[in-house]
Motif scaffolding. Structure first.
Motif, PDB file in Angstrom:
ATOM      1  N   LEU A  95       0.829  -1.204   0.000  1.00  0.00           N
ATOM      2  CA  LEU A  95       0.000   0.000   0.000  1.00  0.00           C
ATOM      3  C   LEU A  95       0.866   1.258   0.000  1.00  0.00           C
ATOM      4  N   TRP A  96       1.882   1.295   0.849  1.00  0.00           N
ATOM      5  CA  TRP A  96       2.750   2.471   0.970  1.00  0.00           C
ATOM      6  C   TRP A  96       3.422   2.781  -0.367  1.00  0.00           C
ATOM      7  N   ILE A  97       4.029   1.749  -0.937  1.00  0.00           N
ATOM      8  CA  ILE A  97       4.754   1.932  -2.199  1.00  0.00           C
ATOM      9  C   ILE A  97       3.784   2.129  -3.367  1.00  0.00           C
ATOM     10  N   GLY A  98       2.688   1.383  -3.359  1.00  0.00           N
ATOM     11  CA  GLY A  98       1.727   1.483  -4.458  1.00  0.00           C
ATOM     12  C   GLY A  98       1.029   2.825  -4.510  1.00  0.00           C
ATOM     13  N   LEU A  99       0.570   3.319  -3.343  1.00  0.00           N
ATOM     14  CA  LEU A  99      -0.138   4.599  -3.320  1.00  0.00           C
ATOM     15  C   LEU A  99       0.773   5.748  -3.734  1.00  0.00           C
TER      16      LEU A  99
END
Length: 261
Positions: free
Chosen positions: A134-138
């Protein structure tokens, strides 16, 4: 004069508190330079947003700098790793223990026992991978400038929000069983809240209205985690604090996608 002595004592009080916060919450070797009395570590969580003025901008600058010649997703991934190295991975370790304890435990005693165990179970691995994705994707799919501001603003905001947990819940263990051998003060003086709010909320002025949406999502996530901890263990631990910060932060990134981009 008496007033000058009082001001000197007060200044030393805040100085040691801030040095203790950076010493405990980052890998900066401050302890090698200054000997900090133990009692100052009992308030470090309330200076978390102050530390966020270092970890947030530095991580954002790493992303912005690398993003000039690397794909944004790769720059964000390196920024993610950089912050883990800067903080010693203590928040991520807490997140994994939190997922293990609350995922695998059924009673208060069992949850606390699992979180104390240094081994990582399936819930810890699944939880961390999901969080990292989530952190990297967002961030990785944002324009580079948006990713820069999101990290710079989201880090101190979420640390300020998470730092209020000890004000609302009691520590679930005793001092001897605490990882840092320190229990945070549960009723710090009012000035600490004002200071923490100042450092936590001031970055919003650099990116409004996105910052206000980030604060809202961070606060809502905090509220849900507070209810979960109160219901399951009727308290908090250091692992709960780390998990609260990271989950509040990543949910604040989601707010940028929903309302800004």
């Amino acid at each position: 004069s008496r007033r000058q002595r009082q001001m000197c004592i007060r200044d030393r009080y805040y100085t040691y508190d801030i040095l203790a916060a950076f010493s405990a919450l980052t890998r900066l070797p401050i302890w090698r330079i200054v000997t900090i009395p133990k009692e100052h570590y009992q308030r470090v969580v309330y200076y978390w947003s102050v530390v966020g003025w270092l970890t947030g901008p530095l991580t954002a600058l790493v992303i912005l700098g690398l993003g000039q010649f690397l794909p944004v997703t790769l720059a964000v991934t390196i920024g993610f790793i950089f912050r883990i190295l800067l903080t010693g991975g203590m928040h991520e370790d807490g997140l994994m223990d939190f997922f293990d304890g609350f995922g695998g435990g059924r009673t208060r005693e069992r949850i606390l026992e699992i979180m104390k165990d240094s081994h990582s179970g399936a819930y810890a691995i699944i939880g961390f991978v999901s969080y990292a994705a989530l952190w990297i994707g967002l961030l990785g799919w944002m324009p580079l400038e948006a990713a820069f501001y999101t990290v710079m603003v989201g880090d101190p905001i979420s640390k300020f929000v998470a730092s209020n947990l000890p004000r609302l819940l009691k520590y679930a263990r005793n001092e001897e069983s605490a990882k840092m051998k320190v229990v945070y003060e549960d009723r710090p003086h009012r000035g600490l809240f004002i200071l923490a709010a100042h450092f936590g909320l001031l970055p919003i002025s650099q990116w409004s209205p996105a910052g206000w949406w980030m604060l809202l999502f961070s606060a809502l996530t905090f509220g849900l985690l507070y209810l979960l901890m109160k219901r399951r263990v009727n308290g908090y631990t250091g692992d709960c604090l780390g998990a609260t910060f990271l989950l509040c932060e990543v949910m604040s990134y989601l707010a940028v996608w929903i309302f800004i981009l």
